[in-house]
Write an enzyme that holds these catalytic residues in place. Structure first.
Site, PDB file in Angstrom:
ATOM      1  N   THR A 237     -89.741  21.964  -9.140  1.00  0.00           N
ATOM      2  CA  THR A 237     -91.061  22.306  -9.662  1.00  0.00           C
ATOM      3  C   THR A 237     -90.913  23.114 -10.955  1.00  0.00           C
ATOM      4  O   THR A 237     -90.131  24.064 -11.012  1.00  0.00           O
ATOM      5  CB  THR A 237     -91.864  23.111  -8.621  1.00  0.00           C
ATOM      6  OG1 THR A 237     -92.002  22.303  -7.459  1.00  0.00           O
ATOM      7  CG2 THR A 237     -93.245  23.486  -9.151  1.00  0.00           C
ATOM      8  N   CYS A 325     -70.699  38.402 -22.289  1.00  0.00           N
ATOM      9  CA  CYS A 325     -70.309  37.644 -21.102  1.00  0.00           C
ATOM     10  C   CYS A 325     -68.933  38.068 -20.620  1.00  0.00           C
ATOM     11  O   CYS A 325     -68.602  37.914 -19.468  1.00  0.00           O
ATOM     12  CB  CYS A 325     -70.302  36.154 -21.398  1.00  0.00           C
ATOM     13  SG  CYS A 325     -71.801  35.610 -22.192  1.00  0.00           S
TER      14      CYS A 325
END
Ligand SMILES: *Cc1c(COP(=O)(O)O)cnc(C)c1O
Length: 387
Positions: A237, A325
């Site tokens: 969705t 990161c």
């Protein structure tokens, strides 16, 4: 205390207009876009309007835009999706040593599945040579993935030239444009790419949003299996409010990249010159000229980037060492090592990345505070010659 945020390559604050555009979709606009009644139809209409905005920002058609949960998913989808859909044609992929982990890790995974990966080197400025791409291509190459601009050193890759090479050989070209979006002209036809990654949270949009651009007739296998949303490329969705916010952020980035880069470029140059001139044993990481207008990345010999960042944080400055990161691991950045920077020097790197909200006063504050920070850390370093 006043905070100065100079880590815009890690993430950016949400633009007020973006937030404004999103809010109704947390309230009355809560419908599921797959539902056929009014609430659903309205959510669908809003998503398709956002898709149109994203397409326009990239010079693409709206049917070529596939919404994802961000840059990581779009990179994974490009690499794994093309590899799986084209495995009968060949098993070779060409990429570079300085890609984001979101490209490098799926490549590594494919290697274990029997694909062959060529990781091209870069020069000391962080640039890929298009001739190296040409030499790496074989009859079994199905994909080339080279980023538009690097997230750590800001190097801007020659994508147009690499595209020429790929076109001549009939090989698909993917480019991660997460960092160039909103700073450079990111037009899929001018760049000549077949696939392109963008994300919301690096361009003043919401986190967890982004897209993969995929040129018509590109063969790709989706990663998520389920309800068949996004033309079966990405089931699940839709993140309606997120997509609306991403659409607005892409619209602002597409229309405003020139103005934004003209604002940041003189600030970046003032920062780079100030650091190199004001602090001894300091060198620039990455190419001096072919770099993003917001990126200043330098290395200070004899000390650790982590220590510098902690001191700066204490002084109200948010910056990162190498890559956000990799800042929770002790390994040196793969990007800095690929540029040929010795490992101990790589560890002394500091990345300052500007944003639309930074001012000349911010830059001056950083230039005022940093020399003292570096000096006091070096005073404790046994490696420092002045010790
Ligand atoms: C941040 C970043 C990504 C990952 O994007 P997310 O939306 O955070 O998943 C990918 N590529 C580059 C170059 C990035 O800077």
């Amino acid at each position: 205390m006043r905070r100065i945020y100079m880590d815009n390559a890690a993430t950016t604050p949400v633009h007020p207009e973006v937030l404004e555009a999103m809010l109704p979709y947390f309230k009355e606009g809560f419908g599921n876009p797959s539902s056929i009644y009014q609430e659903g139809r309205e959510a669908r209409k809003a998503i398709e309007a956002a898709r149109e905005k994203v397409a326009q920002a990239l010079g693409a058609e709206s049917s070529e835009i596939f919404f994802t949960s961000g840059g990581t998913e779009a990179d994974n989808l490009a690499v794994l999706g093309v590899a799986r859909a084209n495995a009968k044609k060949g098993n070779h992929i060409v990429t570079s040593a300085i890609e984001h982990h979101a490209v490098l890790e799926p490549c590594h995974w494919l290697e274990k599945e029997g694909f062959r990966i060529t990781r091209l080197p870069v020069d000391s400025g962080g640039l890929v040579d298009p001739d190296d791409v040409r030499k790496a291509l074989t009859g079994s190459t199905i994909l080339v993935s080279i980023m538009h601009a690097n997230n750590e050193v800001g190097s801007i890759e020659p994508i147009e030239e690499i595209s020429q090479v790929c076109r001549e050989a009939g090989v698909l070209l993917h480019s991660d444009a997460v960092q160039s979006m909103g700073q450079l002209d990111v037009n899929v036809d001018k760049l000549g790419v077949d696939l392109l990654t963008a994300t919301g949270h690096k361009i003043y949009g919401p986190k967890g949003t982004g897209c993969l651009y995929m040129r018509k007739r590109t063969k790709l296998q989706g990663l998520m299996l389920g309800g068949g949303q996004e033309k079966r490329v990405r089931s699940g969705t839709e993140n309606v409010a997120g997509i609306i916010g991403f659409g607005k952020a892409m619209e602002l980035a597409g229309a405003g990249w020139k103005e934004r880069s003209e604002h940041m470029l003189p600030l970046r140059d003032r920062l780079i010159e100030g650091l190199l001139e004001g602090i001894p044993y300091t060198e620039l990481n990455g190419d001096r000229h072919r770099r993003l207008p917001n990126n200043a990345n330098v290395r200070f010999k004899f000390i650790e980037g982590e220590a510098i960042c902690l001191r700066l944080d204490y002084l109200g400055i948010a910056a990162s060492t190498g890559s956000a990161c990799s800042s929770d691991s002790l390994e040196a950045s793969h990007v800095l090592l690929a540029l040929g920077i010795p490992i101990e020097e790589a560890h002394g790197s500091l990345r300052l990345t500007l944003g639309r909200e930074n001012t000349a006063e911010d830059v001056d504050y950083v230039l005022e505070k940093l020399p003292g920070v570096i000096e006091s850390l070096r005073a404790m370093s046994p490696l420092y010659p002045g010790h």
